[in-house]
Design a protein around this motif. Structure first.
Motif, mmCIF file in Angstrom:
data_model
loop_
_atom_site.group_PDB
_atom_site.id
_atom_site.type_symbol
_atom_site.label_atom_id
_atom_site.label_comp_id
_atom_site.label_asym_id
_atom_site.label_seq_id
_atom_site.Cartn_x
_atom_site.Cartn_y
_atom_site.Cartn_z
ATOM 1 N N ARG A 129 11.979 1.191 -8.314
ATOM 2 C CA ARG A 129 11.208 2.299 -7.741
ATOM 3 C C ARG A 129 10.339 1.814 -6.581
ATOM 4 O O ARG A 129 10.199 2.506 -5.574
ATOM 5 N N ILE A 130 9.770 0.636 -6.706
ATOM 6 C CA ILE A 130 8.973 0.075 -5.615
ATOM 7 C C ILE A 130 9.847 -0.144 -4.389
ATOM 8 O O ILE A 130 9.471 0.187 -3.256
ATOM 9 N N GLY A 131 11.040 -0.701 -4.591
ATOM 10 C CA GLY A 131 11.955 -0.911 -3.480
ATOM 11 C C GLY A 131 12.349 0.390 -2.802
ATOM 12 O O GLY A 131 12.410 0.476 -1.569
ATOM 13 N N ASP A 132 12.589 1.412 -3.595
ATOM 14 C CA ASP A 132 12.965 2.710 -3.026
ATOM 15 C C ASP A 132 11.823 3.308 -2.209
ATOM 16 O O ASP A 132 12.044 3.868 -1.135
ATOM 17 N N LEU A 174 4.476 -1.533 -12.851
ATOM 18 C CA LEU A 174 5.691 -0.919 -12.321
ATOM 19 C C LEU A 174 6.682 -1.991 -11.866
ATOM 20 O O LEU A 174 7.893 -1.858 -12.064
ATOM 21 N N ALA A 175 6.176 -3.063 -11.274
ATOM 22 C CA ALA A 175 7.044 -4.149 -10.824
ATOM 23 C C ALA A 175 7.773 -4.804 -11.988
ATOM 24 O O ALA A 175 8.912 -5.248 -11.848
ATOM 25 N N ARG A 176 7.136 -4.842 -13.153
ATOM 26 C CA ARG A 176 7.765 -5.443 -14.327
ATOM 27 C C ARG A 176 8.770 -4.507 -14.986
ATOM 28 O O ARG A 176 9.822 -4.933 -15.447
ATOM 29 N N VAL A 231 0.804 -1.221 0.000
ATOM 30 C CA VAL A 231 0.000 0.000 0.000
ATOM 31 C C VAL A 231 0.839 1.274 0.000
ATOM 32 O O VAL A 231 0.468 2.261 -0.653
ATOM 33 N N PHE A 232 1.964 1.301 0.712
ATOM 34 C CA PHE A 232 2.739 2.539 0.755
ATOM 35 C C PHE A 232 3.482 2.812 -0.557
ATOM 36 O O PHE A 232 3.491 3.958 -1.024
ATOM 37 N N PRO A 233 4.119 1.833 -1.205
ATOM 38 C CA PRO A 233 4.648 2.109 -2.533
ATOM 39 C C PRO A 233 3.563 2.539 -3.521
ATOM 40 O O PRO A 233 3.788 3.398 -4.376
ATOM 41 N N THR A 234 2.373 1.946 -3.407
ATOM 42 C CA THR A 234 1.266 2.370 -4.262
ATOM 43 C C THR A 234 0.896 3.823 -3.972
ATOM 44 O O THR A 234 0.707 4.622 -4.897
ATOM 45 N N ALA A 235 0.796 4.172 -2.696
ATOM 46 C CA ALA A 235 0.445 5.546 -2.329
ATOM 47 C C ALA A 235 1.490 6.532 -2.817
ATOM 48 O O ALA A 235 1.160 7.619 -3.319
#
Length: 254
Positions: A203-206, A196-198, A52-56
């Motif tokens: 960016r998700i990790g960051d 985005l994961a693909r 949820v937080f990477p999505t936000a």
């Protein structure tokens, strides 16, 4: 990411799911340590962050292009992403943050997250216009779709952006008019964490790392409202599917 040690507490986003397992293999690009410059994030609280937080962050910063001093409207304000986005919008400099919920029962919970105003989703445009003096908002985050998405375009201030990132209402495909966007100085953007994961997994990790830092510093709350044993996973899914849950629901393996 490198530098992790055996036994180090971590959080990870799992694009292929598998979060109900006792052991899982994770791409290191989606993994971040709970230990950071602000301290060490609580393991149970950190469990509520990875999706949820990477999505936000993505809907606010990347798709929404939020700038300091702007006003934001968040639909599904009491949900997992909504709860996260309300907090992160403040961290990113939003001036006022409004929210909508699907039932009266959810208003107190959402209001406690620090919204400047919380409205029932049905008919939200009129009260929002009243509190904004008719100007509307600069950014709308919409995971609902259908009539709510269409109505959200009418509450955008000049050069306002609408970010679509879900379809909770399971509505038929809705098509916006380019003429209306052009003539009204409006923009529609989309965010999908799977894509985005693909294509930009780092960016998700960051974003996960930044969320863990804010959590360790006491700047955000994961919004965990209920923890159930793994044996009650079906109950957790029922709460999500019926829209009767609030915030984040965790499943515990211990």
């Amino acid at each position: 990411m490198s530098g992790l040690e055996v036994g180090e507490p971590i959080a990870a986003y799992l694009p292929a799911f598998g979060g109900y397992s006792e052991v899982v293999a994770a791409d290191t690009r989606f993994v971040r340590s709970l230990r950071n410059g602000a301290g060490e994030a609580d393991l149970a609280e950190a469990a509520g962050l990875p999706c949820v937080f990477p999505t936000a962050f993505g809907v606010l910063k990347d798709a929404g292009r939020l700038r300091k001093g702007e006003d934001v409207l968040i639909h599904s304000a009491a949900g997992g992403v909504g709860s996260a986005a309300a907090q992160l919008a403040r961290e990113l400099g939003a001036a006022r943050v409004y929210g909508t919920v699907g039932s009266v029962e959810k208003i107190p919970y959402a209001a406690a997250l620090g919204y400047d105003g919380v409205f029932l989703r049905e008919g939200f445009a009129e009260p929002l216009a009243a509190v904004t003096g008719g100007r509307g908002v600069d950014l709308v985050l919409d995971p609902v779709g259908g009539p709510i998405r269409e109505q959200s375009l009418t509450v955008l201030a000049p050069f306002g952006r609408l970010v679509a990132y879900g379809d909770l209402g399971r509505h038929e495909q809705w098509t916006a008019s380019v003429w209306d966007l052009w003539k009204g100085n409006r923009t529609i953007a989309g965010f999908n964490i799977g894509d985005l994961a693909r294509r930009a997994p780092e960016r998700i990790g960051d974003y996960l790392g930044e969320a863990l830092r804010l959590l360790a510093a006491g700047r955000i709350r994961p919004g965990v409202t209920r923890t159930l044993p793994l044996a009650e996973a079906a109950k957790a899914h029922h709460l999500l599917e019926t829209g009767t849950g609030r915030g984040k629901i965790l499943l515990s393996l211990t």
